[in-house]
Write a protein that holds these residues in place. Structure first.
Motif, PDB file in Angstrom:
ATOM      1  N   TYR A  79       0.827  -1.200   0.000  1.00  0.00           N
ATOM      2  CA  TYR A  79       0.000   0.000   0.000  1.00  0.00           C
ATOM      3  C   TYR A  79       0.868   1.258   0.000  1.00  0.00           C
ATOM      4  O   TYR A  79       0.616   2.193  -0.744  1.00  0.00           O
ATOM      5  N   GLY A  83       1.235   3.625  -3.204  1.00  0.00           N
ATOM      6  CA  GLY A  83       0.502   4.865  -2.978  1.00  0.00           C
ATOM      7  C   GLY A  83       1.362   6.110  -3.028  1.00  0.00           C
ATOM      8  O   GLY A  83       0.860   7.217  -2.841  1.00  0.00           O
ATOM      9  N   PRO A  85       4.912   8.290  -4.932  1.00  0.00           N
ATOM     10  CA  PRO A  85       5.681   8.362  -6.181  1.00  0.00           C
ATOM     11  C   PRO A  85       7.047   7.681  -6.064  1.00  0.00           C
ATOM     12  O   PRO A  85       7.705   7.784  -5.027  1.00  0.00           O
ATOM     13  N   VAL A  88       9.845  10.081  -5.086  1.00  0.00           N
ATOM     14  CA  VAL A  88      10.022  10.364  -3.656  1.00  0.00           C
ATOM     15  C   VAL A  88      10.703   9.178  -2.973  1.00  0.00           C
ATOM     16  O   VAL A  88      11.580   9.356  -2.127  1.00  0.00           O
TER      17      VAL A  88
ATOM     18  N   VAL B 163      -2.480   6.946 -10.235  1.00  0.00           N
ATOM     19  CA  VAL B 163      -1.170   7.040 -10.891  1.00  0.00           C
ATOM     20  C   VAL B 163      -0.869   8.497 -11.220  1.00  0.00           C
ATOM     21  O   VAL B 163       0.254   8.980 -11.067  1.00  0.00           O
ATOM     22  N   LYS B 166       0.505  10.561  -8.404  1.00  0.00           N
ATOM     23  CA  LYS B 166       1.918  10.272  -8.151  1.00  0.00           C
ATOM     24  C   LYS B 166       2.804  10.869  -9.241  1.00  0.00           C
ATOM     25  O   LYS B 166       3.921  11.299  -8.969  1.00  0.00           O
ATOM     26  N   SER B 200       6.904  14.203   2.835  1.00  0.00           N
ATOM     27  CA  SER B 200       6.213  14.320   1.545  1.00  0.00           C
ATOM     28  C   SER B 200       5.647  12.965   1.115  1.00  0.00           C
ATOM     29  O   SER B 200       4.574  12.891   0.523  1.00  0.00           O
ATOM     30  N   LEU B 201       6.362  11.891   1.478  1.00  0.00           N
ATOM     31  CA  LEU B 201       5.846  10.548   1.184  1.00  0.00           C
ATOM     32  C   LEU B 201       4.510  10.327   1.892  1.00  0.00           C
ATOM     33  O   LEU B 201       3.541   9.852   1.302  1.00  0.00           O
ATOM     34  N   PHE B 204       1.746  12.329   0.224  1.00  0.00           N
ATOM     35  CA  PHE B 204       1.294  11.655  -0.994  1.00  0.00           C
ATOM     36  C   PHE B 204       0.418  10.456  -0.663  1.00  0.00           C
ATOM     37  O   PHE B 204      -0.613  10.212  -1.291  1.00  0.00           O
ATOM     38  N   LEU B 205       0.839   9.710   0.347  1.00  0.00           N
ATOM     39  CA  LEU B 205       0.071   8.531   0.733  1.00  0.00           C
ATOM     40  C   LEU B 205      -1.327   8.933   1.183  1.00  0.00           C
ATOM     41  O   LEU B 205      -2.315   8.286   0.843  1.00  0.00           O
ATOM     42  N   THR B 208      -3.402   9.809  -1.971  1.00  0.00           N
ATOM     43  CA  THR B 208      -3.872   8.651  -2.727  1.00  0.00           C
ATOM     44  C   THR B 208      -4.865   7.837  -1.903  1.00  0.00           C
ATOM     45  O   THR B 208      -5.849   7.338  -2.436  1.00  0.00           O
ATOM     46  N   ALA B 209      -4.625   7.743  -0.588  1.00  0.00           N
ATOM     47  CA  ALA B 209      -5.527   6.934   0.241  1.00  0.00           C
ATOM     48  C   ALA B 209      -6.922   7.566   0.295  1.00  0.00           C
ATOM     49  O   ALA B 209      -7.935   6.873   0.177  1.00  0.00           O
ATOM     50  N   ASP B 212      -8.578   7.092  -3.018  1.00  0.00           N
ATOM     51  CA  ASP B 212      -8.949   5.689  -3.127  1.00  0.00           C
ATOM     52  C   ASP B 212     -10.250   5.420  -2.381  1.00  0.00           C
ATOM     53  O   ASP B 212     -11.184   4.811  -2.897  1.00  0.00           O
TER      54      ASP B 212
END
Lengths: 248, 229, 259
Positions: A79, A83, A85, A88, B163, B166, B200-201, B204-205, B208-209, B212
């Motif tokens: 996940y 989820g 990039p 990153v 996608v 990201k 930043s990760l 982003f998560l 997207t979550a 989703d």
């Protein structure tokens, strides 16, 4: 004879150069660099795909097993990596890990983590392993229930069924989706150029920077990537024809 | 942790740029996707071929190559044409425009396949039934094709959209001050690159979550009345 | 009495529930070597579940299954559920039973030949050469020797089921279980499968057949069991049973089946 063809070839290039607003000569003169870039791109893509696949198979099996601990852990891993990039993820490994002094002092830093090539390989591998795990997990879940029952009824053990029936059939059904993953990974490999590596795009960017060009390097890179994708598509069409015969 | 708090404004600003970029490019992508799907399904051979070239070309070239090409090359081409024809004066393409347009056009190709599949999934008989009760082409599209197309396209749409979010990260490479760029700059100046890239990760998560989750709910709503097989 | 020959199959007081619904309410039966037992019953009578409990495709809630004198060891598991004590024993005994399914369940990614040699090679550890030789013999027997390199999806339903029978035979089983082997077939394809099954019965194979084919039950089987709501309602020699049904349930079932 050889000289003559060479000079007429050069004439031809000069002619093309004069009618196109592109510096063809520069591209031709630096083509060996591009070939080297293709090597780096393919090396990173293929190695990460192979290692990622080898990691993904046991993870997909464990994920499909409904194991109380393994299954959720693997789900979390996929996940997070699916989820976020790839850029990153790569930065995190290449630039991020250097923040920690204890990592910088250890042997892993000198031999692996200080190298952009290794960091790209690690990031790409973890990324494709996550996608491949989910893709195989889906294919495993889609195995016709009756075929599994037939395997149970004929006395196959748990791992025997996985090895002989479930995985061979899941692999085959996953081929079309996996061909997408391969192309996706090739596309993703351009991230390598952002951490100083001279892959196809890296060479393109170098060429543009070196000669103050606006698009020659990128167009050459685009054409090379296009050719590689074309080749991959061809190969997978052959593989599908061979291994998906039973579905047609 | 304190340093992240100090730099929170950069992260928030970057996140907003990323969201704007994603949404703006989504609009372009949907338009191109609809056009592409129409082209692919059209009986006109030229439209067919154009749509085919479009999707093949995009599938064949990595996103970042196209972004760089448009940002650096596009500007030069436009200005060369402008100079030669005198139609316009010096034009500057900024990072946001280049990123939005390129990502929009790229994902248009992926939505093309999604929309095409969705339209083809609608049972032909239903369209014929619409024609049979006297609907014209527009009515058939508006009342029969469109509502069902959304339903069939949603799963593929969700996939592409995740996608696409990201992919926006790549725009940091041409210097747009998005989430990745700002996090990188903050990380470098504080020598805490891991912390900031990790932040930043996580952002982003979250993006997207949340997408989703929302799309899953939407999908559930739209698939009412569909027989599960 | 000869103690050295135990019955091929003995089932004692088998119970099976799905959630709160009890599907099998304590069935006992015995099959001796060479018996062809047909199991009849309306849909929902539990006949398929009963068959699937014998090779533990479904785990019964209580009861005992003994194959060739060897009882499958069961235990009470962690969550208080009844389960096999030794999975290795179950796997070994399963290879002495073999099953033919309603939906054929051929392994779709393998050719006909590969389907047949799979279990002999990888479960019973036979040599490949021997397994292939036997497979060719069996394919000839079910009338499909020219189809050995085909994939299942390229065969008709009747042909697929005959391959499935060959696959079951390849393990040289002590008992063959047939779970409605003709129910998924088009009517014109039923005959070819029944012919093969009839031949097997004449060879003296021990068979348990869950079926709707009354003629097969009447003409071929040595014993018929009629299940109703998870119980054995009537059983005996088919010629007696069919001409002289004793319970109203079986009477009703028969009149419906022959209409």
């Amino acid at each position: 004879m050889a000289e003559k063809t060479l000079s007429s070839f050069e004439k031809f290039i000069k002619y093309i150069d004069s009618i196109l607003p592109l510096e063809i000569e520069l591209i031709i003169n630096n083509f060996d660099r591009f070939i080297y870039g293709v090597g780096i791109t393919l090396e990173l893509t293929i190695l990460s795909l192979i290692i990622g696949f080898l990691l993904a198979v046991p993870m997909a099996v464990a994920r499909s097993s409904q194991h109380a601990i393994l299954s959720p852990i693997i789900w979390c891993y996929t996940y997070v990596f699916r989820g976020t990039p790839l850029l990153v993820q790569t930065y995190l490994i290449y630039y991020g890990l250097g923040q920690f002094q204890f990592i910088k002092n250890s042997w892993v830093w000198d031999s692996i983590l200080s190298s952009a090539w290794w960091c790209a390989l690690i990031a790409f591998t973890l990324n494709t392993a996550a996608y491949t795990t989910e893709l195989l997990h889906g294919a495993i879940n889609d195995t016709p229930k009756g075929e599994v029952e037939a395997a149970i009824a004929s006395g196959h053990s748990y791992f025997g069924r996985i090895r002989r029936i479930i995985l061979p059939s899941a692999f085959r059904r996953a081929i079309p989706a996996y061909s997408n993953e391969v192309i996706f990974m090739l596309h993703g490999s351009v991230v390598a150029s952002t951490i100083t590596l001279q892959d196809v795009l890296g060479v393109g960017r170098w060429l543009n920077g070196r000669y103050y060009l606006a698009y020659e390097g990128f167009i050459t890179a685009a054409l090379l990537y296009f050719a590689i994708v074309f080749g991959i598509t061809r190969i997978f069409r052959m593989v599908e024809r061979k291994y998906l015969k039973y579905l047609q | 942790m304190n340093l992240i708090w100090e730099y929170r404004q950069q992260l928030v600003d970057g996140t907003l740029v990323t969201i704007q970029l994603a949404l703006a490019s989504l609009i372009i992508a949907i338009l191109f996707g609809l056009l592409g799907a129409m082209g692919k399904l059209s009986s006109n051979r030229i439209a067919n071929m154009m749509a085919g070239i479009y999707t093949t070309a995009v599938r064949g070239v990595p996103d970042l190559v196209l972004i760089l090409l448009v940002f650096y090359g596009g500007q030069e081409i436009i200005n060369t044409i402008g100079k030669a024809t005198d139609w316009w004066k010096y034009v500057e393409i900024n990072q946001f425009m280049a990123g939005t347009c390129t990502i929009g056009v790229i994902f248009g190709a992926y939505y093309t396949e999604t929309f095409r599949g969705a339209i083809m999934a609608i049972p032909k008989g239903q369209i014929e039934a619409g024609v049979a009760v006297g609907m014209n082409k527009f009515l058939v599209f508006r009342h029969i094709i469109w509502p069902q197309m959304i339903r069939y396209a949603l799963p593929g749409f969700s996939n592409n959209w995740l996608v696409q979010i990201k992919t926006t990260a790549l725009v940091s490479v041409i210097g747009l001050q998005d989430l990745v760029y700002n996090a990188f700059v903050a990380g470098r100046s504080t020598h805490l690159l891991f912390i900031f890239m990790f932040a930043s990760l996580v952002i982003f998560l979250l993006m997207t979550a949340i997408s989703d989750l929302l799309l899953t709910l939407l999908n559930r709503k739209y698939s009412k009345g569909m027989v599960r097989t | 009495m000869n103690k050295s020959i135990p019955p091929a199959l003995k089932v004692e007081n088998l119970h099976k529930s799905f959630g709160k619904v009890e599907v099998i309410k304590g069935i006992s039966m015995t099959a001796n070597k060479g018996d062809v037992i047909t199991i009849l019953g309306a849909s929902g009578s539990g006949k398929s579940t009963f068959l699937r409990c014998i090779n533990l495709l479904e785990t019964p809630n209580s009861g005992e299954v003994t194959i060739g004198g060897e009882t499958i060891a069961m235990k009470i598991g962690k969550n208080n559920n009844y389960m096999p004590a030794n999975i290795k024993q179950v796997e070994r005994l399963r290879s002495r039973l073999s099953m033919v399914f309603q939906g054929f369940n051929l392994w779709s990614h393998m050719t006909v030949l590969e389907n047949i040699i799979e279990a002999p090679i990888y479960v019973q550890k036979e040599s490949k050469a021997k397994a292939i030789k036997n497979a060719k013999y069996l394919l000839n027997k079910v009338g499909l020797s020219d189809r050995s390199d085909y994939y299942p999806s390229h065969l008709s339903g009747g042909q697929q089921q005959r391959v499935a029978i060959a696959r079951a035979l390849a393990m040289n089983p002590d008992i063959m279980l047939f779970d409605e082997p003709t129910s998924a077939l088009d009517p014109e394809l039923v005959g070819e499968v029944l012919t093969v099954m009839r031949d097997l019965a004449e060879e003296g194979r021990t068979m348990l057949v869950v079926t709707h084919e009354m003629s097969f039950a009447k003409d071929v089987s040595t014993k018929t069991i009629f299940l109703d709501q998870g119980n054995i309602c009537e059983q005996g020699c088919p010629s007696d049973l069919f001409t002289n049904p004793k319970t109203p349930e079986f009477k009703k079932f028969l009149t419906r089946s022959f209409v």
